[in-house]
Enzyme design. Structure first.
Site, PDB file in Angstrom:
ATOM      1  N   LYS A   5       0.494  -1.125  -0.115  1.00  6.46           N
ATOM      2  CA  LYS A   5       0.004   0.253   0.177  1.00  6.46           C
ATOM      3  C   LYS A   5       1.004   1.256  -0.014  1.00  6.46           C
ATOM      4  CE  LYS A   5      -4.284  -1.805   2.160  1.00  6.46           C
ATOM      5  NZ  LYS A   5      -5.247  -1.554   3.310  1.00  6.46           N
ATOM      6  N   ASP A  24     -10.073   2.605   2.550  1.00  6.83           N
ATOM      7  CA  ASP A  24     -10.637   1.886   3.780  1.00  6.83           C
ATOM      8  C   ASP A  24     -11.223   2.782   4.943  1.00  6.83           C
ATOM      9  OD1 ASP A  24      -9.280  -0.604   3.232  1.00  6.83           O
ATOM     10  OD2 ASP A  24      -7.309   0.165   3.497  1.00  6.83           O
TER      11      ASP A  24
END
Lengths: 285, 285
Positions: free
Chosen positions: A72, A108
């Site tokens: 990420k 997220d």
């Protein structure tokens, strides 16, 4: 699913390892439900290969990507543009390929935010207490700070450096009144007394330690909304205690579904079929 | 088809344009018929992006590739290994990704060779006459020269430089007695007199010029096997004339299916489901 032909667009998740990801089942079911000409696959990308993988995504004309552990942060460094919230979080989990340009974002925290809103709770202007300072806590705290600023954001954690950095970033980038303290029984009790929303973002309570909870049940007031980022089990000890205390609760499953729905909508431009996606995840959990 | 999950391996075709490729339908049907955990997609790769696309294939862990126009030559330059027949042809149409290594090969000529063999004709030791000197002629002539050497290989063409180069390469790399001449009624008549196998590799007779044929019907003897690389229409004027003259015939469709079957077997290690693949192509033509 929709038959794959030479016009079918491709999306994928990259991560390492990747063999247990639910994302292909989830997104393919959603594409199929809306008869969209897209397919979603999984790529196991080794650390050190993210840059070449991402150049491949561009050259091969993928529509988009999910990015998961451990890529990420690196992925954020190699895309062409990063949206402000993802930049504030410090990593991306989503790529949209638009006209040769790779756009990075992070769904997220938005998944958690949407889950709160679906439960009837907009955290904007509320007192929010976050437990934990790791990846999930950071994504949620920075997203709230950037996109739904609470009246005050309090963060309790056990890693002093990580906690201090998160509190500082929330204050600076989100311009939200924020504070941080070591997570103890005393600090918990103090801040739960004034919190409207509790966001539990530590791994405590996750399978196989399903009877563990950071929060003593007697601290839970019925006015509090309790969110738990843990999604296995779906009903953690914390959520069971919260329900028993009369609190509204939001499962971690909703955050997982919410972040996937945000990705789906970025790639397709159409509303995600939430119930289809929920059935896939429930069938696998 | 087999549901796609995070363990599904990915194959693809790269080309430009690619929107009309039958390969995704063909290979996905074959994977599904054998319940193999593979999926096949299409990527439109622009000229100039082949190197990055190929690095992406490696980094993303694809199982294999089909390579089509206009990338067959460039792709050969960027893979790690090239098999001798493909090297002799000068381009690849297949990549197998094995342990981080990209292996290039060319199944076009093997598709034609397998089609001849399925029709009961092994060209090894026979007199073979090839009409045309372009890409299909080159793939077929070099594959025969390398893998099923004829007693003699005669090539008739209309592009002097291309023809001369092909004849020289067949002689040198294939070590096969070979000759070339300008394609005229006289050279055709001369070489058809001694040929056992006629391989028509020019575009003459292709839709929409379905009544055209390079070969006057009166030159066709019943001892000759006649292959036509054209597959649209399936029964070209040449094949209709050949059948009428009592010749055995092999359709270009068999070459197309044969090259796809060779690719399938390289990626999966199991025999291709020929009838499944045939039904898909027949349904689309």
């Amino acid at each position: 699913m929709t038959p794959i032909d030479a016009k079918t667009q491709v999306c994928a998740v990259i991560g390492h390892p990747i063999g247990h990801s639910l994302s292909p089942a989830l997104h393919n079911a959603a594409f199929a439900a809306l008869e969209l000409p897209l397919v979603y696959v999984a790529h196991d990308v080794l650390p050190g290969c993210v840059g070449r993988a991402m150049e491949g995504i561009r050259a091969l004309g993928y529509r988009g990507l999910s990015v998961t552990i451990p890529h990420k942060v690196k992925a954020m460094e190699v895309v062409d543009q990063v949206d402000p919230t993802a930049r504030a979080i410090g990593c991306i989990n989503t790529v949209v390929h638009e006209g040769g340009c790779l756009l990075g974002s992070n769904s997220d925290g938005r998944g958690a935010l949407n889950a709160l809103r679906q439960a009837g709770c907009d955290p904007t202007g509320k007192n929010v207490l976050v437990l934990g300072s790791g990846g999930a806590a950071r994504a949620i705290a920075m997203t709230l700070a950037c996109e739904a600023p609470p009246a005050r954001l309090e963060i309790l954690g056990v890693e002093p450096d990580e906690l201090e950095r998160l509190v500082r970033d929330v204050q600076q980038r989100g311009q939200v009144p924020a504070g941080g303290a070591r997570l103890t029984r005393a600090t918990l009790c103090e801040h739960l007394g004034t919190a409207d929303v509790l966001m539990h973002c530590s791994p405590i309570g996750m399978h196989p330690n399903e009877d563990a909870s950071l929060v003593p049940a007697e601290y839970l007031r019925p006015e509090l909304l309790v969110f738990d980022a843990v999604y296995n089990p779906r009903q953690t000890r914390l959520l069971r205690d919260a329900s028993a205390a009369g609190c509204a609760t939001v499962e971690g499953l909703e955050m997982f579904l919410g972040q996937a729905a945000v990705q789906f909508e970025l790639w397709t431009g159409v509303p995600a079929p939430h119930e289809v996606m929920r059935r896939v995840v429930e069938a696998h959990l």
